[in-house]
Write a protein that holds these residues in place. Sequence first.
Motif, PDB file in Angstrom:
ATOM      1  N   GLU A 281      52.801  44.533  33.597  1.00 11.45           N
ATOM      2  CA  GLU A 281      52.319  43.143  33.650  1.00 11.45           C
ATOM      3  C   GLU A 281      52.297  42.628  35.079  1.00 11.45           C
ATOM      4  O   GLU A 281      51.346  41.941  35.496  1.00 11.45           O
ATOM      5  CB  GLU A 281      53.212  42.249  32.787  1.00 11.45           C
ATOM      6  N   HIS A 282      53.325  42.948  35.841  1.00 10.77           N
ATOM      7  CA  HIS A 282      53.390  42.457  37.223  1.00 10.77           C
ATOM      8  C   HIS A 282      52.256  43.025  38.067  1.00 10.77           C
ATOM      9  O   HIS A 282      51.657  42.308  38.884  1.00 10.77           O
ATOM     10  CB  HIS A 282      54.734  42.829  37.844  1.00 10.77           C
ATOM     11  N   PHE A 283      51.967  44.314  37.898  1.00 11.07           N
ATOM     12  CA  PHE A 283      50.868  44.894  38.668  1.00 11.07           C
ATOM     13  C   PHE A 283      49.531  44.263  38.267  1.00 11.07           C
ATOM     14  O   PHE A 283      48.671  44.019  39.122  1.00 11.07           O
ATOM     15  CB  PHE A 283      50.819  46.414  38.480  1.00 11.07           C
ATOM     16  N   CYS A 284      49.366  43.992  36.986  1.00  9.70           N
ATOM     17  CA  CYS A 284      48.104  43.409  36.522  1.00  9.70           C
ATOM     18  C   CYS A 284      47.970  41.939  36.932  1.00  9.70           C
ATOM     19  O   CYS A 284      46.938  41.523  37.486  1.00  9.70           O
ATOM     20  CB  CYS A 284      47.989  43.523  35.005  1.00  9.70           C
ATOM     21  N   ASP A 285      49.000  41.150  36.655  1.00  9.30           N
ATOM     22  CA  ASP A 285      48.896  39.704  36.824  1.00  9.30           C
ATOM     23  C   ASP A 285      49.194  39.248  38.245  1.00  9.30           C
ATOM     24  O   ASP A 285      48.478  38.412  38.801  1.00  9.30           O
ATOM     25  CB  ASP A 285      49.852  38.986  35.862  1.00  9.30           C
ATOM     26  N   TRP A 286      50.234  39.795  38.834  1.00  8.38           N
ATOM     27  CA  TRP A 286      50.672  39.314  40.145  1.00  8.38           C
ATOM     28  C   TRP A 286      49.878  39.977  41.265  1.00  8.38           C
ATOM     29  O   TRP A 286      49.316  39.307  42.131  1.00  8.38           O
ATOM     30  CB  TRP A 286      52.165  39.581  40.306  1.00  8.38           C
ATOM     31  N   VAL A 287      49.813  41.311  41.239  1.00 11.00           N
ATOM     32  CA  VAL A 287      49.128  42.029  42.316  1.00 11.00           C
ATOM     33  C   VAL A 287      47.615  41.839  42.228  1.00 11.00           C
ATOM     34  O   VAL A 287      46.951  41.500  43.213  1.00 11.00           O
ATOM     35  CB  VAL A 287      49.478  43.529  42.283  1.00 11.00           C
ATOM     36  N   LEU A 288      47.063  42.030  41.044  1.00 10.50           N
ATOM     37  CA  LEU A 288      45.612  42.037  40.891  1.00 10.50           C
ATOM     38  C   LEU A 288      45.042  40.701  40.439  1.00 10.50           C
ATOM     39  O   LEU A 288      43.825  40.512  40.434  1.00 10.50           O
ATOM     40  CB  LEU A 288      45.200  43.122  39.891  1.00 10.50           C
ATOM     41  N   GLY A 289      45.905  39.781  40.026  1.00 11.86           N
ATOM     42  CA  GLY A 289      45.402  38.488  39.568  1.00 11.86           C
ATOM     43  C   GLY A 289      44.535  38.619  38.337  1.00 11.86           C
ATOM     44  O   GLY A 289      43.513  37.938  38.198  1.00 11.86           O
ATOM     45  N   GLN A 290      44.895  39.538  37.427  1.00 13.27           N
ATOM     46  CA  GLN A 290      44.189  39.777  36.166  1.00 13.27           C
ATOM     47  C   GLN A 290      42.761  40.294  36.382  1.00 13.27           C
ATOM     48  O   GLN A 290      41.901  40.135  35.525  1.00 13.27           O
ATOM     49  CB  GLN A 290      44.167  38.513  35.310  1.00 13.27           C
ATOM     50  N   GLU A 291      42.541  40.950  37.533  1.00 12.49           N
ATOM     51  CA  GLU A 291      41.209  41.506  37.802  1.00 12.49           C
ATOM     52  C   GLU A 291      40.960  42.808  37.047  1.00 12.49           C
ATOM     53  O   GLU A 291      39.821  43.174  36.801  1.00 12.49           O
ATOM     54  CB  GLU A 291      41.028  41.742  39.308  1.00 12.49           C
ATOM     55  N   MET A 292      42.006  43.540  36.686  1.00 13.60           N
ATOM     56  CA  MET A 292      41.814  44.786  35.958  1.00 13.60           C
ATOM     57  C   MET A 292      41.500  44.483  34.504  1.00 13.60           C
ATOM     58  O   MET A 292      42.130  43.629  33.882  1.00 13.60           O
ATOM     59  CB  MET A 292      43.063  45.668  36.045  1.00 13.60           C
ATOM     60  N   ASP A 293      40.510  45.188  33.957  1.00 13.78           N
ATOM     61  CA  ASP A 293      40.176  45.016  32.548  1.00 13.78           C
ATOM     62  C   ASP A 293      39.740  46.349  31.967  1.00 13.78           C
ATOM     63  O   ASP A 293      39.850  47.402  32.610  1.00 13.78           O
ATOM     64  CB  ASP A 293      39.116  43.930  32.343  1.00 13.78           C
ATOM     65  N   GLU A 294      39.204  46.319  30.750  1.00 14.43           N
ATOM     66  CA  GLU A 294      38.876  47.550  30.035  1.00 14.43           C
ATOM     67  C   GLU A 294      37.715  48.315  30.660  1.00 14.43           C
ATOM     68  O   GLU A 294      37.442  49.458  30.265  1.00 14.43           O
ATOM     69  CB  GLU A 294      38.556  47.237  28.577  1.00 14.43           C
ATOM     70  N   ASN A 295      37.037  47.740  31.626  1.00 14.53           N
ATOM     71  CA  ASN A 295      35.957  48.442  32.313  1.00 14.53           C
ATOM     72  C   ASN A 295      36.455  49.250  33.506  1.00 14.53           C
ATOM     73  O   ASN A 295      35.682  49.978  34.129  1.00 14.53           O
ATOM     74  CB  ASN A 295      34.898  47.442  32.787  1.00 14.53           C
ATOM     75  N   ASP A 296      37.732  49.108  33.835  1.00 13.73           N
ATOM     76  CA  ASP A 296      38.289  49.784  35.006  1.00 13.73           C
ATOM     77  C   ASP A 296      38.852  51.154  34.643  1.00 13.73           C
ATOM     78  O   ASP A 296      38.968  51.506  33.460  1.00 13.73           O
ATOM     79  CB  ASP A 296      39.380  48.920  35.646  1.00 13.73           C
ATOM     80  N   CYS A 297      39.210  51.899  35.677  1.00 13.49           N
ATOM     81  CA  CYS A 297      39.781  53.229  35.503  1.00 13.49           C
ATOM     82  C   CYS A 297      40.849  53.437  36.578  1.00 13.49           C
ATOM     83  O   CYS A 297      40.597  53.208  37.769  1.00 13.49           O
ATOM     84  CB  CYS A 297      38.701  54.305  35.618  1.00 13.49           C
ATOM     85  N   VAL A 298      42.035  53.862  36.145  1.00 13.64           N
ATOM     86  CA  VAL A 298      43.173  54.057  37.044  1.00 13.64           C
ATOM     87  C   VAL A 298      43.339  55.544  37.348  1.00 13.64           C
ATOM     88  O   VAL A 298      43.418  56.361  36.430  1.00 13.64           O
ATOM     89  CB  VAL A 298      44.471  53.503  36.412  1.00 13.64           C
ATOM     90  N   TYR A 299      43.388  55.864  38.615  1.00 12.10           N
ATOM     91  CA  TYR A 299      43.625  57.247  39.049  1.00 12.10           C
ATOM     92  C   TYR A 299      45.129  57.439  39.216  1.00 12.10           C
ATOM     93  O   TYR A 299      45.773  56.722  39.978  1.00 12.10           O
ATOM     94  CB  TYR A 299      42.893  57.505  40.368  1.00 12.10           C
ATOM     95  N   ASN A 300      45.714  58.392  38.486  1.00 11.00           N
ATOM     96  CA  ASN A 300      47.172  58.517  38.442  1.00 11.00           C
ATOM     97  C   ASN A 300      47.613  59.952  38.720  1.00 11.00           C
ATOM     98  O   ASN A 300      47.853  60.735  37.795  1.00 11.00           O
ATOM     99  CB  ASN A 300      47.695  58.060  37.076  1.00 11.00           C
ATOM    100  N   PRO A 301      47.768  60.318  40.005  1.00 10.09           N
ATOM    101  CA  PRO A 301      48.271  61.656  40.335  1.00 10.09           C
ATOM    102  C   PRO A 301      49.778  61.707  40.513  1.00 10.09           C
ATOM    103  O   PRO A 301      50.327  62.759  40.838  1.00 10.09           O
ATOM    104  CB  PRO A 301      47.568  61.947  41.667  1.00 10.09           C
TER     105      PRO A 301
END
Length: 551
Positions: A217-237
């Motif tokens: 929640e903190h990464f989504c709401d605080w860092v990104l300001g709720q900019e991430m949504d279901e159209n995005d893609c997270v690269y996780n290595p």
Amino acid sequence: MSEAREKVMHRLLERQAAKYGERTYMYFEGHEYSFKDVNDQANRAAAGLQKLGVVKGDKVAVVMGNCPEYLFLHFGLAKLGAVGVPVNIFHKGEIVNYMIDHSDAVVMVMQSPFIDRLAGILAKSTKIHSVVILEGEGEGGDERLGDRSATVAMVKDQVSGFGKRATEWQELTDNDGGYSPADVLWSDPFLILYTSGTTGLSKGVLLPHNLVYCQGEHFCDWVLGQEMDENDCVYNPKPFFHALAWHAGVSPSLLTGARMVLTRRFSASRHWDDIKRYHCTYSTAGGAVLPILQLAEPKPDDADNPLKVIFGGPSSARFCAEFEPRFGLKTTEFYGSTEVGAPTMNSLAYRKAGSCGKIHPDYLVKIVDEDGVEVGVNMPGEVLVRPLKPFTMMLGYYKMPEQTNEAWKDLWFHTGDNARLDEEGYLHFVDRKKDALRRRGENVSSYEVEVIINSHPAVLESAVYAVPSDLADDDDIMVSLTLKPGGSLLPEELIAYCEERMAYFMVPRYVRFMDELPKNAVPRIEKYKLRAAGITPDSWDRDKAGYNLKR
């Protein structure tokens, strides 16, 4: 259902599986897995583990590189209220034996190539009754990490010889997914992650469900300001034995319904191809790997990529000023640890390059001097943290009540890190108060390296400490040591000894033989004098000597 039962990781997966169904959630090496696939496989893992006798509170050691089964397993464990214990696959010898034994794991899930380093603990453990085995090629297909000839069938026979019940992953999950769910609360542990032991053995950090949930929640709401949504893609290595893979990768993507690309490990040669192929918009590939990307030969189309943000960029303002415009993205630095999550974060709305961001509203943070007195603006001191919401920091160090109480003395968590808060409220990291090092994105315990070096028959005593690295926000490891009377040891021999007994990132680069180490009256080794001396003319450099480590 109450918030205490909703903010648990498997319930999050179940809600998103019900919402998105067959929509793709995860990519891994050309394969796609929908939200429903992940939840169904987690159900099957839960059912199989329950048949093995796993119940709420049981610990399950996990020795695997990144793969889809890693997620299936941990969400399956969560459904049973059991606790995953991810083990760093680069650890060897007594360190890995200690972690698995200390965790009280009753089941181990492992990839077959790692049998060479796990045979010892499996042969002597009276706690582990079952072992689940699946195929693997070591990390990124690197055969040096394990015996690739160790097939599942061969390992199964070997494990059975140790008196353990051996089960293949396919056998474990060959069921209809029916299991008896446990009553799991946000205060129940989800993971035990072993952090570097700075003044003793590594500590198992008990992470409750709500910590991992809220960090997303903190990464989504605080860092990104709720900019991430279901159209995005997270690269996780990031490896799953590190908290960031969960906090900035799994949790945010699940919370928003975004897709996630999982890789075995970070690869500079494949990085940008993967980003473009899957149209990744956010990435966890920050920290020490960013200078590696920066070192690549510049291309005219470097900025022609879909990435918007990389979580966890280096704290160097100069580096950010060069890196961000070149690749057409932003980096977001934060301050955190396995124990506390990330209490300070830069956001896209406001950030200061070179800082670790402002204090998140869910935390209290203060900087104190050696006497515990809060210091003024821009004055360095130790970082102390308190949570303002339930179960958003560690539950404690597993089976280490004294260390837990010491960390929480005067009801503040003492991080052991020094930093300062500027006049605008941004936190700036200064140094590590604890005797730890940071090498290639890995926390390294100087104590654990010293224990291994001191076990060499020729060594009297040693001191391991950090010296500056060529890479930003990274350390090189140096050891100064004395030999026993009549002892003889070449630097190459010491490195070979270390290489067989510790992870590659723990092996010192520099070796200095001394007649005696500087000590105070106690007597304790005065590492600050060794750090001040730095890389002396009589220091042996592994890199310059052309000694190449095996992984």
